[in-house]
Design a protein around this motif. Structure first.
Motif, PDB file in Angstrom:
ATOM      1  N   THR A 136      51.443  -4.580  67.754  1.00 29.15           N
ATOM      2  CA  THR A 136      50.732  -5.425  66.785  1.00 29.15           C
ATOM      3  C   THR A 136      49.471  -6.076  67.365  1.00 29.15           C
ATOM      4  OG1 THR A 136      52.102  -7.342  67.315  1.00 29.15           O
ATOM      5  CG2 THR A 136      52.842  -5.915  65.494  1.00 29.15           C
ATOM      6  N   LYS A 137      49.180  -5.790  68.618  1.00 32.05           N
ATOM      7  CA  LYS A 137      48.028  -6.403  69.296  1.00 32.05           C
ATOM      8  C   LYS A 137      46.746  -6.281  68.476  1.00 32.05           C
ATOM      9  CE  LYS A 137      45.604  -6.220  73.737  1.00 32.05           C
ATOM     10  NZ  LYS A 137      45.616  -5.582  75.068  1.00 32.05           N
ATOM     11  N   PHE A 138      46.510  -5.121  67.887  1.00 31.23           N
ATOM     12  CA  PHE A 138      45.281  -4.894  67.133  1.00 31.23           C
ATOM     13  C   PHE A 138      45.527  -4.852  65.621  1.00 31.23           C
ATOM     14  CE2 PHE A 138      44.347  -2.854  71.298  1.00 31.23           C
ATOM     15  CZ  PHE A 138      43.352  -3.738  71.691  1.00 31.23           C
ATOM     16  N   MET A 139      46.683  -5.314  65.189  1.00 33.15           N
ATOM     17  CA  MET A 139      46.980  -5.380  63.763  1.00 33.15           C
ATOM     18  C   MET A 139      46.697  -6.801  63.277  1.00 33.15           C
ATOM     19  SD  MET A 139      50.511  -3.122  63.782  1.00 33.15           S
ATOM     20  CE  MET A 139      50.893  -3.311  62.054  1.00 33.15           C
ATOM     21  N   ASN A 140      46.541  -6.976  61.973  1.00 36.75           N
ATOM     22  CA  ASN A 140      46.267  -8.306  61.443  1.00 36.75           C
ATOM     23  C   ASN A 140      47.557  -9.070  61.114  1.00 36.75           C
ATOM     24  OD1 ASN A 140      47.010  -6.892  59.200  1.00 36.75           O
ATOM     25  ND2 ASN A 140      45.190  -7.371  57.994  1.00 36.75           N
ATOM     26  N   ILE A 141      48.614  -8.748  61.849  1.00 37.66           N
ATOM     27  CA  ILE A 141      49.878  -9.475  61.744  1.00 37.66           C
ATOM     28  C   ILE A 141      50.338  -9.847  63.155  1.00 37.66           C
ATOM     29  CG2 ILE A 141      50.661  -8.376  59.601  1.00 37.66           C
ATOM     30  CD1 ILE A 141      52.496  -6.578  61.381  1.00 37.66           C
ATOM     31  N   ASP A 142      51.067 -10.947  63.254  1.00 31.43           N
ATOM     32  CA  ASP A 142      51.717 -11.278  64.514  1.00 31.43           C
ATOM     33  C   ASP A 142      52.957 -10.405  64.639  1.00 31.43           C
ATOM     34  OD1 ASP A 142      50.065 -13.367  65.522  1.00 31.43           O
ATOM     35  OD2 ASP A 142      50.904 -14.714  64.015  1.00 31.43           O
ATOM     36  N   HIS A 143      53.412 -10.187  65.858  1.00 31.24           N
ATOM     37  CA  HIS A 143      54.628  -9.383  66.015  1.00 31.24           C
ATOM     38  C   HIS A 143      55.789 -10.110  65.325  1.00 31.24           C
ATOM     39  CE1 HIS A 143      55.077 -12.109  69.467  1.00 31.24           C
ATOM     40  NE2 HIS A 143      56.371 -11.881  69.348  1.00 31.24           N
ATOM     41  N   PHE A 144      56.642  -9.322  64.706  1.00 32.37           N
ATOM     42  CA  PHE A 144      57.758  -9.883  63.952  1.00 32.37           C
ATOM     43  C   PHE A 144      58.846 -10.379  64.902  1.00 32.37           C
ATOM     44  CE2 PHE A 144      57.042  -7.140  59.872  1.00 32.37           C
ATOM     45  CZ  PHE A 144      55.849  -7.796  59.657  1.00 32.37           C
ATOM     46  N   THR A 145      59.520 -11.429  64.477  1.00 28.45           N
ATOM     47  CA  THR A 145      60.607 -11.989  65.275  1.00 28.45           C
ATOM     48  C   THR A 145      61.936 -11.937  64.540  1.00 28.45           C
ATOM     49  OG1 THR A 145      60.062 -14.212  64.466  1.00 28.45           O
ATOM     50  CG2 THR A 145      59.068 -13.535  66.563  1.00 28.45           C
ATOM     51  N   ASP A 146      61.916 -11.498  63.297  1.00 28.62           N
ATOM     52  CA  ASP A 146      63.136 -11.430  62.497  1.00 28.62           C
ATOM     53  C   ASP A 146      63.055 -10.223  61.571  1.00 28.62           C
ATOM     54  OD1 ASP A 146      64.726 -12.207  59.863  1.00 28.62           O
ATOM     55  OD2 ASP A 146      65.547 -13.411  61.510  1.00 28.62           O
ATOM     56  N   GLN A 147      64.152  -9.523  61.415  1.00 30.53           N
ATOM     57  CA  GLN A 147      64.168  -8.308  60.606  1.00 30.53           C
ATOM     58  C   GLN A 147      63.804  -8.576  59.151  1.00 30.53           C
ATOM     59  OE1 GLN A 147      67.245  -5.454  61.582  1.00 30.53           O
ATOM     60  NE2 GLN A 147      67.430  -4.922  59.407  1.00 30.53           N
ATOM     61  N   THR A 148      64.028  -9.790  58.664  1.00 24.23           N
ATOM     62  CA  THR A 148      63.665 -10.091  57.273  1.00 24.23           C
ATOM     63  C   THR A 148      62.154  -9.975  57.065  1.00 24.23           C
ATOM     64  OG1 THR A 148      63.581 -12.466  57.710  1.00 24.23           O
ATOM     65  CG2 THR A 148      65.656 -11.587  56.834  1.00 24.23           C
ATOM     66  N   GLU A 149      61.357 -10.188  58.124  1.00 26.00           N
ATOM     67  CA  GLU A 149      59.908 -10.020  58.017  1.00 26.00           C
ATOM     68  C   GLU A 149      59.560  -8.567  57.710  1.00 26.00           C
ATOM     69  OE1 GLU A 149      57.766 -13.009  61.040  1.00 26.00           O
ATOM     70  OE2 GLU A 149      59.444 -11.891  61.938  1.00 26.00           O
ATOM     71  N   ALA A 150      60.281  -7.643  58.300  1.00 27.35           N
ATOM     72  CA  ALA A 150      60.059  -6.223  58.019  1.00 27.35           C
ATOM     73  C   ALA A 150      60.432  -5.908  56.575  1.00 27.35           C
ATOM     74  CB  ALA A 150      60.852  -5.352  58.990  1.00 27.35           C
ATOM     75  N   ARG A 151      61.556  -6.447  56.125  1.00 25.76           N
ATOM     76  CA  ARG A 151      61.964  -6.240  54.725  1.00 25.76           C
ATOM     77  C   ARG A 151      60.902  -6.789  53.772  1.00 25.76           C
ATOM     78  NH1 ARG A 151      66.861  -4.799  53.072  1.00 25.76           N
ATOM     79  NH2 ARG A 151      66.752  -6.128  51.237  1.00 25.76           N
ATOM     80  N   ASP A 152      60.415  -7.998  54.067  1.00 25.54           N
ATOM     81  CA  ASP A 152      59.386  -8.615  53.219  1.00 25.54           C
ATOM     82  C   ASP A 152      58.110  -7.766  53.195  1.00 25.54           C
ATOM     83  OD1 ASP A 152      61.179 -10.670  52.743  1.00 25.54           O
ATOM     84  OD2 ASP A 152      60.180 -12.094  54.098  1.00 25.54           O
ATOM     85  N   MET A 153      57.743  -7.208  54.337  1.00 25.50           N
ATOM     86  CA  MET A 153      56.536  -6.373  54.419  1.00 25.50           C
ATOM     87  C   MET A 153      56.715  -5.115  53.578  1.00 25.50           C
ATOM     88  SD  MET A 153      53.459  -5.924  55.496  1.00 25.50           S
ATOM     89  CE  MET A 153      53.171  -7.043  56.856  1.00 25.50           C
ATOM     90  N   ILE A 154      57.881  -4.499  53.651  1.00 30.84           N
ATOM     91  CA  ILE A 154      58.146  -3.298  52.859  1.00 30.84           C
ATOM     92  C   ILE A 154      58.068  -3.619  51.366  1.00 30.84           C
ATOM     93  CG2 ILE A 154      59.913  -1.586  52.254  1.00 30.84           C
ATOM     94  CD1 ILE A 154      60.817  -1.800  55.258  1.00 30.84           C
ATOM     95  N   VAL A 155      58.633  -4.747  50.952  1.00 31.97           N
ATOM     96  CA  VAL A 155      58.574  -5.151  49.541  1.00 31.97           C
ATOM     97  C   VAL A 155      57.116  -5.347  49.117  1.00 31.97           C
ATOM     98  CG1 VAL A 155      59.120  -7.023  47.920  1.00 31.97           C
ATOM     99  CG2 VAL A 155      60.889  -6.150  49.460  1.00 31.97           C
ATOM    100  N   LEU A 156      56.337  -6.035  49.945  1.00 31.39           N
ATOM    101  CA  LEU A 156      54.930  -6.262  49.647  1.00 31.39           C
ATOM    102  C   LEU A 156      54.176  -4.933  49.503  1.00 31.39           C
ATOM    103  CD1 LEU A 156      52.338  -8.110  49.542  1.00 31.39           C
ATOM    104  CD2 LEU A 156      52.213  -7.751  52.005  1.00 31.39           C
ATOM    105  N   LEU A 157      54.369  -4.038  50.462  1.00 32.77           N
ATOM    106  CA  LEU A 157      53.675  -2.752  50.434  1.00 32.77           C
ATOM    107  C   LEU A 157      54.104  -1.902  49.242  1.00 32.77           C
ATOM    108  CD1 LEU A 157      53.782  -2.053  54.260  1.00 32.77           C
ATOM    109  CD2 LEU A 157      51.740  -2.599  52.902  1.00 32.77           C
ATOM    110  N   ASN A 158      55.379  -1.932  48.910  1.00 36.22           N
ATOM    111  CA  ASN A 158      55.850  -1.156  47.760  1.00 36.22           C
ATOM    112  C   ASN A 158      55.344  -1.740  46.440  1.00 36.22           C
ATOM    113  OD1 ASN A 158      57.069   0.852  49.241  1.00 36.22           O
ATOM    114  ND2 ASN A 158      59.087  -0.080  49.189  1.00 36.22           N
ATOM    115  N   ASN A 159      55.185  -3.064  46.388  1.00 35.51           N
ATOM    116  CA  ASN A 159      54.593  -3.675  45.187  1.00 35.51           C
ATOM    117  C   ASN A 159      53.132  -3.231  45.031  1.00 35.51           C
ATOM    118  OD1 ASN A 159      56.926  -5.005  44.404  1.00 35.51           O
ATOM    119  ND2 ASN A 159      56.373  -6.926  45.397  1.00 35.51           N
ATOM    120  N   LEU A 160      52.401  -3.177  46.136  1.00 33.97           N
ATOM    121  CA  LEU A 160      51.012  -2.703  46.084  1.00 33.97           C
ATOM    122  C   LEU A 160      50.954  -1.247  45.623  1.00 33.97           C
ATOM    123  CD1 LEU A 160      49.587  -4.334  49.335  1.00 33.97           C
ATOM    124  CD2 LEU A 160      49.014  -4.948  46.959  1.00 33.97           C
TER     125      LEU A 160
END
Length: 178
Positions: free
Chosen positions: A35-59
């Motif tokens: 994530t060093k060059f991504m516009n997100i901080d590295h995730f610390t909890d698996q729910t962040e990954a779930r939330d990201m997938i939901v966001l991307l699928n909504n888009l």
């Protein structure tokens, strides 16, 4: 417009992200090197990954973006993600993005996956232009884009705020006619 939800190459399958991918994508997005060059901080909890997938699928439902899980066909492991970060159908262009598990860097998977995206963009989605924005320090990503014949157009000075600071982004493009 209908998304292609499944793409494939010699070694990879690109499948529209699913909630079931959260655990494997968390392993990727929790690594600060990834994530060093991504516009997100590295995730610390698996729910962040779930939330990201939901966001991307909504888009994707709104035809604004789509993200694919990159699956190594032989092992059936998710080794990264890629897709169209933004889609502008009025101007027939999209911005691409990609990330890979640290263990799979330098093995030719990035050019292989991005080539598949390019083919989908120009032949299925009938886009005219693809763009990629890369931090100038992200030398490996720039190498991938140059290998795929993207043209360096210039540096967008302090064009985005990422992790609390303004960053420069190098703009690369590929036209259907290239």
């Amino acid at each position: 417009m209908k998304w292609t939800t499944l793409l494939s190459t010699e070694r990879l399958t690109l499948r529209k992200m699913e909630l079931a991918d959260a655990a494997m994508l968390f392993q990727i997005w929790s690594n600060p090197e990834v994530t060093k060059f991504m516009n997100i901080d590295h995730f610390t909890d698996q729910t962040e990954a779930r939330d990201m997938i939901v966001l991307l699928n909504n888009l994707a439902e709104e035809h604004k973006a789509i993200r694919y899980s990159i699956i190594e066909t032989e092992s059936n492991d998710i080794i990264g993600s890629c897709g169209f970060n933004s889609l502008d159908l009025d101007h027939a262009k999209a911005e691409i993005g990609y990330d890979f598990h640290f263990d799979y860097w330098g093995k030719g998977y990035a050019p292989e996956a991005i080539s598949c995206l390019i083919d989908n963009a120009f032949h299925h989605l009938k886009l005219h232009r693809l763009e990629a924005k890369v931090q100038p320090e992200n030398i490996n990503s720039a190498k991938v884009l140059k290998k795929l014949k993207f043209t360096f157009e210039g540096t967008l000075r302090e064009s985005e705020k990422s992790k609390g600071k303004w960053i420069d982004l190098d703009l690369y493009s590929l036209l259907v006619s290239d």
